[in-house]
Write an enzyme that holds these catalytic residues in place. Structure first.
Site, mmCIF file in Angstrom:
data_model
loop_
_atom_site.group_PDB
_atom_site.id
_atom_site.type_symbol
_atom_site.label_atom_id
_atom_site.label_comp_id
_atom_site.label_asym_id
_atom_site.label_seq_id
_atom_site.Cartn_x
_atom_site.Cartn_y
_atom_site.Cartn_z
ATOM 1 N N GLU A 23 90.801 -25.098 -46.998
ATOM 2 C CA GLU A 23 90.501 -24.018 -45.782
ATOM 3 C C GLU A 23 91.871 -23.210 -46.947
ATOM 4 O O GLU A 23 92.902 -23.061 -45.757
ATOM 5 C CB GLU A 23 90.783 -24.247 -44.212
ATOM 6 C CG GLU A 23 91.293 -23.237 -43.137
ATOM 7 C CD GLU A 23 91.995 -23.816 -41.997
ATOM 8 O OE1 GLU A 23 93.178 -23.134 -42.044
ATOM 9 O OE2 GLU A 23 91.677 -24.983 -41.500
ATOM 10 N N HIS A 191 86.996 -21.371 -37.540
ATOM 11 C CA HIS A 191 88.330 -21.358 -38.313
ATOM 12 C C HIS A 191 88.848 -20.583 -36.751
ATOM 13 O O HIS A 191 88.785 -20.081 -35.448
ATOM 14 C CB HIS A 191 88.614 -20.363 -39.416
ATOM 15 C CG HIS A 191 90.122 -19.925 -39.542
ATOM 16 N ND1 HIS A 191 91.016 -19.712 -38.933
ATOM 17 C CD2 HIS A 191 90.602 -20.595 -40.575
ATOM 18 C CE1 HIS A 191 91.800 -19.631 -39.672
ATOM 19 N NE2 HIS A 191 91.724 -20.241 -40.473
ATOM 20 N N ASP A 317 95.875 -25.180 -45.702
ATOM 21 C CA ASP A 317 96.131 -23.573 -45.528
ATOM 22 C C ASP A 317 96.659 -22.672 -46.206
ATOM 23 O O ASP A 317 98.283 -22.417 -45.430
ATOM 24 C CB ASP A 317 96.319 -24.048 -44.099
ATOM 25 C CG ASP A 317 96.805 -22.797 -42.995
ATOM 26 O OD1 ASP A 317 95.473 -22.389 -43.090
ATOM 27 O OD2 ASP A 317 96.620 -23.322 -41.723
#
Length: 355
Positions: A23, A191, A317
């Site tokens: 991600e 997301h 992230d």
């Protein structure tokens, strides 16, 4: 950089698996200019102002670091990956992407963003994997862009930055997107976005609208809307990925099952109809979970127990949470070698169809 981007932690060493971060965000420089015009327009979305308005105007080290890293798909990103021991990033257009734009602009710019990302993947095929950005504002165009992104650009997965102008994919008018993802055998990464206009005020009042809490509340709601709308009964092979330990849904699974059954039985809401399975069944069978932003062994172990070890995978992230020490924490989890490899590598390879 401030302390949230710097660390004295040693560079993670070699391990018996690849570390695939699933991600990781980017933003074309041209999109930032479009965003700036939206911010300068009449009555921009308050969540967009709170999130993007801050990052694009703040002189803080954190804000400058994030904007700089988002727009880089080259040497700086690769350096940060090497520094953290990350072998591959799965990269997606950062939130809210094109979903804050008007429909025509969103459809056009999704193609621009996908072309830019695909070019970076071609340059660094062993280090970068890309997801297809789409404009839910036009579901049929989004479906065509999924097909183009997967079949012609070689991208893996679809990024949906949660709600689009306060609308959710649980509405059947958006289901061409699900149909295209299922037909192209590619997962949708759902997301977070900031809560929409009609939801955000209580979060703004206390500074909880972003990643600290509002993101998870809003995206967990979106995922539940998809489940309870019966989407997976229509598209049984559809796969959705949720970050941040599943936006807490695995921890609520028992209560979700109980209260969904009770609510359907009571016929309290006309919109809540029976579905073929329990909500937790769809979580286990149609979802993958990433730990993005949560370097917590207990949370990961619980989610692996609830979902299955083949359904939970690693994410960093980047650049919002580029914390090298967290890689070491996760390397040192008390997992079997097989489960650790699943978490870091093979689950991502299966979910995104990596070779």
């Amino acid at each position: 950089m401030d302390q949230s981007q710097t660390t004295t932690a040693p560079r993670p060493g070699k391990v018996a698996y690849k570390r695939i971060a699933t991600e990781e965000a980017f933003a074309p420089a041209e999109m930032l200019q479009i965003w700036r015009k939206i911010l300068e327009g009449a009555d921009p979305d308050p969540g967009f102002v709170s999130l993007i308005g801050f990052y694009m105007s703040s002189k803080s080290a954190r804000a400058r670091h994030i904007i700089e890293c988002l727009t880089d798909l080259g040497e700086q990103r690769l350096h940060h990956m090497d520094e953290a021991g990350i072998d591959r990033q799965v990269i997606a257009l950062t939130s809210p992407g094109v979903q804050v734009m008007d429909g025509e602009s969103a459809v056009a710019f999704a193609k621009v963003a996908n072309d830019e990302l695909a070019e970076a993947v071609r340059k660094h095929p062993t280090r970068f994997t890309g997801m297809v950005a789409v404009a839910p504002q036009d579901p049929e165009a989004a479906a065509k862009e999924i097909e183009r992104g997967v079949q012609k650009l070689g991208l893996n997965g679809v990024i949906i930055n949660s709600h689009t102008h306060g609308e959710y994919l649980s509405d059947p008018k958006f289901w061409a997107i699900f149909e295209a993802a299922e037909a192209n055998d590619t997962p949708i990464y759902l997301h977070p976005n900031t809560p929409p206009r009609n939801m955000i005020q209580p979060f703004l009042e206390c500074g909880l609208d972003g990643a600290i809490f509002g993101f998870g509340v809003e995206t967990g709601l979106h995922a539940l809307r998809i489940i309870t709308a019966g989407v997976f009964d229509h598209f049984p092979k559809l796969r959705i990925i949720l970050g941040h330990m599943g936006e807490a849904l695995p921890f609520w699974a028992y209560r979700l099952d109980y209260m969904h059954r009770a609510t359907v039985k009571s016929e309290r809401y006309a919109c809540m109809k029976p579905i073929q399975k329990k909500p937790s069944d769809y979580l286990r069978e149609n979802f993958y979970i990433t730990n993005s932003g949560v370097a917590d062994e207990a949370a990961i172990k619980y989610t692996q127990g609830m979902m299955g070890a083949d359904r939970v995978m690693y994410a960093m992230d980047y650049p919002y949470q580029h914390a090298i020490e967290e890689v070491g924490i996760l390397d040192n989890m008390s997992s079997t070698p097989e489960d650790k490899k699943r978490f870091y590598q093979t689950n991502a390879e299966v979910a995104f169809g990596l070779k």
